[in-house]
Design a protein around this motif. Structure first.
Motif, PDB file in Angstrom:
ATOM      1  N   SER B  59      41.884  40.962  25.100  1.00  0.00           N
ATOM      2  CA  SER B  59      40.896  40.634  24.066  1.00  0.00           C
ATOM      3  C   SER B  59      39.494  40.708  24.643  1.00  0.00           C
ATOM      4  N   ALA B  63      36.435  43.142  23.606  1.00  0.00           N
ATOM      5  CA  ALA B  63      35.125  42.622  23.225  1.00  0.00           C
ATOM      6  C   ALA B  63      34.017  43.297  24.036  1.00  0.00           C
ATOM      7  N   MET B 112      32.841  33.111  20.284  1.00  0.00           N
ATOM      8  CA  MET B 112      34.112  33.703  19.887  1.00  0.00           C
ATOM      9  C   MET B 112      35.122  33.547  21.022  1.00  0.00           C
ATOM     10  N   VAL B 135      34.249  32.267  16.074  1.00  0.00           N
ATOM     11  CA  VAL B 135      35.207  33.184  15.476  1.00  0.00           C
ATOM     12  C   VAL B 135      36.368  33.369  16.451  1.00  0.00           C
ATOM     13  N   THR B 136      37.571  33.040  16.029  1.00  0.00           N
ATOM     14  CA  THR B 136      38.700  33.266  16.906  1.00  0.00           C
ATOM     15  C   THR B 136      39.279  34.642  16.623  1.00  0.00           C
ATOM     16  N   SER B 137      39.455  35.403  17.713  1.00  0.00           N
ATOM     17  CA  SER B 137      39.913  36.772  17.507  1.00  0.00           C
ATOM     18  C   SER B 137      41.402  36.813  17.246  1.00  0.00           C
ATOM     19  N   ALA B 155      39.361  35.999  12.715  1.00  0.00           N
ATOM     20  CA  ALA B 155      39.158  37.430  12.556  1.00  0.00           C
ATOM     21  C   ALA B 155      40.454  38.138  12.205  1.00  0.00           C
ATOM     22  N   CYS B 156      41.548  37.396  12.166  1.00  0.00           N
ATOM     23  CA  CYS B 156      42.836  38.022  11.881  1.00  0.00           C
ATOM     24  C   CYS B 156      43.502  37.276  10.732  1.00  0.00           C
ATOM     25  N   LEU B 324      41.714  43.226  18.436  1.00  0.00           N
ATOM     26  CA  LEU B 324      41.151  42.067  17.743  1.00  0.00           C
ATOM     27  C   LEU B 324      39.852  41.616  18.412  1.00  0.00           C
ATOM     28  N   ASP B 327      37.200  44.064  17.375  1.00  0.00           N
ATOM     29  CA  ASP B 327      36.749  43.886  15.990  1.00  0.00           C
ATOM     30  C   ASP B 327      35.905  42.638  15.817  1.00  0.00           C
ATOM     31  N   THR B 328      36.217  41.589  16.582  1.00  0.00           N
ATOM     32  CA  THR B 328      35.464  40.344  16.425  1.00  0.00           C
ATOM     33  C   THR B 328      34.007  40.534  16.812  1.00  0.00           C
ATOM     34  N   LEU B 331      32.402  42.381  14.154  1.00  0.00           N
ATOM     35  CA  LEU B 331      32.237  41.500  12.990  1.00  0.00           C
ATOM     36  C   LEU B 331      30.970  40.666  13.140  1.00  0.00           C
TER      37      LEU B 331
END
Lengths: 352, 401, 298
Positions: B59, B63, B112, B135-137, B155-156, B324, B327-328, B331
């Motif tokens: 993750s 990121a 995050m 924000v949790t991925s 985020a999921c 993920l 994407d976070t 986001l």
């Protein structure tokens, strides 16, 4: 002769004096931390206090009686869950613990009573468990207490009515403050030191050093060990409650082998059988590992950029641990207490 | 002599710690409008070491890759994005300290991290208290947002969503009327997933014929298999709620015992270990996940991501969590862009209004009032040892958290 | 499947897993007998051997060569461990030695995490290990049979070693009374090295069988095996080689029995029951089943 008596008196006075100074310094330090230090430092100091309680109470069992318990974190879990269930607001209880027995579901206690109850529950369980285990010695009692840790873990994971099983137990009110923690630290240190210096304490140490001789002297070894085991369980559970209300959400896996190793590391570095050693050992390990954790994120030393090496702090701590064991096999302070009075006296003699 | 050395060592170590530790908070950075070159700081906490590292390390890599791409394209609002990364060490106290440092010393404007509920709850309240979004991925418990009001975003999709998708797919497409349920009792994720599946499946009219459990890390499932084989008729599907570390072993043992009904599971199956350990046994297995990470069969976004990840880290993405994490960051960057500033409150507003943002793991939309994204669920079928796309499902009805 | 076949199947499971525990427990018991050291880092020897074999397998070597290399790596690692971490603290209180082994474990595990990444990696075991053999209704994993056979052979060889060879007899002498053995001219350093070498070699073998059984390797994989080995040694009586073997099989059987026979409501509590049984055993036989009552000389 008179000179020696005088020196003895002076040393005792100096001990008392330095003890008072030390207490004043600590209180001053706490006030300063509360008022001036960043929230981050406050967190570190709170964490340090909780660790000291854990290590000093573990020392009572492992250091003073020689019963090397690997399962004490089980008591920490008992204290944490018991107190947290009691302090959880009733509305949250309905959401998170819907199947709680009704007499519990209606209860919401303030911090101190809940913590005390947690401690007492752990003490009772320690008594029952200790009745059978304190007869064992050496590696056998270690394995049996490790068994206790596993049993507690399994019960926590499966008794979902009370503990939510493996799911996160959250919403614990954040009651822990600097003063609560360090108040308990003072009480723990006081009780353990007094116990160590009392007749009971001498019995424990005698039993640790030479079990057969102690028995020959009429010391009830099992009783001495049981007492130490129960009291240390009480304070370990209190530390658990403090921790639970500090972190505010946790699950059973927080009370397993990782936590056990970290507490044992601090105990060993400080010296088993020395209360001041435990405090110093815990302080060193806690502060050092925080420092290393910040350092491992990479540093800029002027023109040189050191890249981050995550995990380096754990390895370094292990290396330090091994070095301490090799060069100071009994810990930094061994089983002597830090006697500041004597340090001062020594200096005076050197001057004259 | 030794005591003296000992105490000197103590003093030296304490002094050394004091030097390296940040004792006072760093001075406040320049105001957003004053220095156009000042980077926008996002706090990132992942468990790079410890038991959770296999999920969090990819993750973090995802990121970092996203930040690199964004910065190469000019950054956000003309400023570079800076990810301030801390290692949580899979320890709640460390995570709390790291979160506090991020708020106090690093003065981040958003935070995050994490793929797990416990870890998220150790950090998110601290961010929320400072008015900063977290924000949790990868944490999928749908109960999370209510535990940290207003500031915790996922985020999921939630486990209730993917379980419902699995149940509907099994009932409607696989025509399954009966099911066997095996749940890992040692993890919140698997407990919830199993519970939501049971709820939706029985609601649709299906019947759970036999339910059983195991402990995370168990190596031997002969007892559970024997009980299942003792039934008069084997149920139509076997729903096994398992994490990535055990799924390969479980599927292998079930298949070796001659059970070849379709096996259904959640995103815990999304790991190369499934096929590597279970071999041919992995065939005829369905699972719900965030996206199909395949360089040939994936979407365009997935293909680009895989190529970029490979180029940057010399390995294909280890699992969906890499996507993920990626994407976070995108986001958050999108929210900052729409907010027009790096004020944490504005970021929160903009984030909650995210609509149809395309990502590697699906399209993200936050419905008004919900901090769990509406994302489609990808159902994957393992065929001939490869992950293939079975369906994209948007569940018709989702069990309440 | 009739009850008889079911029981037989479970028995084979028990003996197979018991063999792995027994081999590991022997390694622990050997070292404990002479040094009074409980080497928790023994579990990481499994990890070292497995990763070595894995890397060589991935590089293309045939399984036999990779397996031998893995076992050699474990043995070497064990010897280095002894020389570097344990020899300097010989004579220290038992507890210090136990704790040093904790430190070595933490060190090795974190080093492995840094070197290999914390994720599991699949272990490509060759087909002859993963096949399942069918005897009528019975399905036996060939791995189980191989584990039992290998364990049997190794145990026989070991027994011959400690009863017939000078080195083996010297080891037993050292375990009985280190000082007396030294006075008799036994080279203590060499004997200890032998103990570590043999124990580590066995750990290497267990590593291969374990990785093949589970299908993957990861840096923390040694933790549970060493815990089981520790418990098995204690059950059988620490320091006693036959005790270690017995303890291994008792533990394996107990685990499988409980998993299979406990009512469904209680199966999650299996591990708890195992430890309760252990504690009860220790109450009646505080030194394990075959342990000698170690009384200090006054």
């Amino acid at each position: 002769m008179a000179a020696k008596e005088q020196a003895g008196q002076a040393s005792r006075l100096a001990s008392w004096g330095s003890a008072l100074v030390l207490i004043a310094l600590v209180i001053g330090g706490l006030v300063a931390t509360e008022l001036v230090a960043s929230a981050y430092i406050q967190r570190v100091v709170i964490g340090l206090g909780i660790s000291i309680i854990l290590v000093v109470s573990l020392n009572l069992s492992n250091g003073f009686t020689g019963v090397f318990s690997l399962g004490h974190i089980g008591f920490m879990a008992i204290g944490a869950y018991t107190a947290a269930i009691l302090t959880l607001p009733i509305s949250l209880k309905q959401v998170n613990l819907p199947d709680l027995p009704s007499w519990l579901a209606r209860v919401e206690l303030p911090f101190l009573p809940a913590t005390l109850i947690g401690g007492v529950v752990a003490l009772l369980i320690a008594f029952l468990v200790g009745l059978s285990l304190m007869r064992l010695s050496g590696p056998y009692v270690s394995v049996a207490t490790m068994g206790f840790l596993v049993i507690v873990q399994v019960i926590l994971i499966n008794w979902d009515r009370m503990t939510r099983g493996a799911r996160t137990f959250s919403g614990v009110p954040p009651y822990t403050t600097l003063w609560w923690v360090w108040g308990w630290v003072a009480l723990t240190v006081y009780v353990v030191s007094r116990l160590a210096r009392s007749a009971y304490g001498r019995q424990m140490i005698a039993a640790r050093d030479n079990e057969i001789a102690a028995q020959a002297l009429g010391i009830n070894v099992t009783r001495a060990r049981l007492l130490a085991f129960c009291i240390s369980a009480f304070f370990t559970a209190v530390a658990g409650s403090l921790w639970a209300h500090f972190i505010t959400s946790f699950s059973p896996k927080a009370f397993y082998f990782a936590q056990t190793f970290s507490v044992i590391t601090m105990l060993v570095v400080g010296g088993m059988g020395s209360v001041s050693g435990s405090i110093i050992g815990t302080a060193i390990i806690t502060l050092l590992s925080e420092a290393l954790r910040n350092a491992e994120r990479g540093m800029n030393l002027g023109l040189i950029h050191i890249p981050p090496v995550y995990g380096a702090s754990q390895i370094l701590m292990a290396v330090i641990f091994v070095l301490v064991i090799i060069f100071w096999p009994k810990g930094l302070l061994g089983d002597r207490e830090l006697n500041l009075g004597r340090l001062f006296i020594k200096r005076r003699r050197e001057v004259s | 002599m030794k005591t003296y050395l000992g105490s000197m060592l103590v003093v030296v170590m304490l002094l050394a710690s004091a030097c390296v530790m940040p004792v006072t908070p760093a001075p406040a950075p320049a105001q957003p409008t004053a220095a156009p070159a000042a980077p926008i700081k996002i706090g990132v906490i992942y468990n790079l070491t410890g038991a959770q590292a296999s999920l969090d390390a990819p993750s973090a890599n995802g990121a970092k890759l996203a930040a690199k791409e964004i910065n190469a394209a000019g950054g956000v609002l003309g400023r570079q994005l800076e990810l301030v990364l801390y290692d949580g060490k899979t320890d709640a106290a460390t995570i709390g300290n790291a979160a506090t440092q991020l708020v106090e010393s690093d003065k981040v404007v958003a935070m995050m991290g994490f793929s797990d509920t416990d870890m998220t709850l150790a950090a998110a309240p601290i961010a929320a208290k400072a008015g900063i979004v977290f924000v949790t991925s990868g944490a999928t418990s749908p109960k999370l947002p209510e535990q940290v009001p207003d500031y915790l975003f996922m985020a999921c999709f939630g486990d209730n969503v993917q379980a419902a998708a699995g149940a509907e797919y099994a009932y409607n497409t696989l025509q399954a009327k009966t099911a066997y349920l095996l749940i890992d009792k040692g993890m919140e994720y698997t407990l919830l997933l199993g519970k939501y599946f049971k709820e939706r499946f029985t609601e649709l009219g299906g019947e759970i014929v036999l339910e059983d459990t195991y402990q995370t890390g168990d190596k031997d499932f002969s007892a559970q298999i024997t009980k299942l084989k003792g039934l008069a008729t084997i149920p139509d599907i076997l729903f096994i709620s398992s994490g990535p570390d055990d799924v390969g072993t479980i599927v292998k043992q079930f298949r070796d015992a001659g059970l070849d009904k379709p096996i259904v599971g959640g995103d815990g199956y999304d790991t190369p270990l499934l096929v590597q350990i279970a071999g041919k046994g992995a065939d005829n297995t369905y699972f719900t996940t965030h996206s199909l990470m395949d360089p040939e069969l994936g979407t365009e976004a997935v293909k680009k991501f895989i190529a970029a990840y490979q180029a940057e880290y010399n390995t294909p993405p280890e699992n969906a969590f890499a996507g993920l994490g990626y994407d976070t960051v995108k986001l958050l960057a999108d929210a900052i862009r729409r907010a027009g500033s790096d004020d944490p409150k504005a970021i929160r507003e903009a984030l909650s209004q995210t609509k149809d943002l395309p990502g590697v793991t699906g399209t993200i939309t936050f419905q008004p009032g919900s901090r769990i994204p509406q994302k489609g669920v990808t159902v994957i079928l393992v065929k001939d040892g490869k992950f293939t796309l079975a369906a994209e499902v948007v569940p018709q009805k989702v069990p309440a958290p | 499947m009739t009850t008889f076949y079911y029981l037989l199947q479970q028995l084979i499971n028990a003996v197979s897993i018991g063999s792995l525990y027994a081999l590991m427990a022997i390694g622990l018991a050997m070292v404990f007998g002479i040094l009074r050291l409980i080497n928790f880092a023994h579990g990481d020897l499994i990890m070292v051997g497995s990763y070595t074999a894995l890397l060589l397998l991935v590089a293309g070597l045939p399984f036999g060569a990779a397996a031998l290399a893995g076992i050699a790596a474990s043995t070497l690692a064990g010897l280095i461990m002894e020389r570097v971490a344990y020899r300097p603290i010989r004579g220290a209180p038992d507890v210090s030695m136990l704790l040093t082994s904790f430190a070595v474990t933490i060190f090795l595990e974190n080093a492995a995490i840094l070197l290999f990444s914390p994720s599991s990696r699949p272990f490509p075991a060759p087909p002859f290990l993963t096949r399942a053999l069918e005897f009528g209704v019975l399905r036996i994993a060939s791995l189980d049979l191989i584990a039992i056979v290998v364990a049997g052979i190794l145990l026989v060889l070991l027994t011959l070693f400690v009863t017939r060879t000078m080195a083996g007899i010297a080891m037993r002498a050292a375990a009985q009374d280190l000082l007396a053995a030294r006075l008799m001219g036994v080279n203590v350093n060499r004997v200890i090295a032998y103990a570590f070498a043999i124990g580590s070699m066995l750990a290497g073998v267990v590593g291969l069988l374990w990785s093949a059984r589970v299908g993957k390797v990861d840096p923390l994989m040694g933790f549970y095996p060493v815990l089981k080995a520790f418990v098995a040694s204690v059950i059988g009586g620490l320091g006693s080689l036959p005790g270690a073997v017995l303890g291994g099989y008792v533990l394996g059987t107990l685990e499988i029995l409980l998993q299979g026979l406990l009512p469904p409501a209680l199966t999650p509590f299996r591990d708890a029951f195992v430890f309760v049984a252990l504690i009860i055993l220790l109450l009646f036989r505080p030194n394990g089943i075959l342990g000698t009552t170690e009384r200090e000389k006054v």
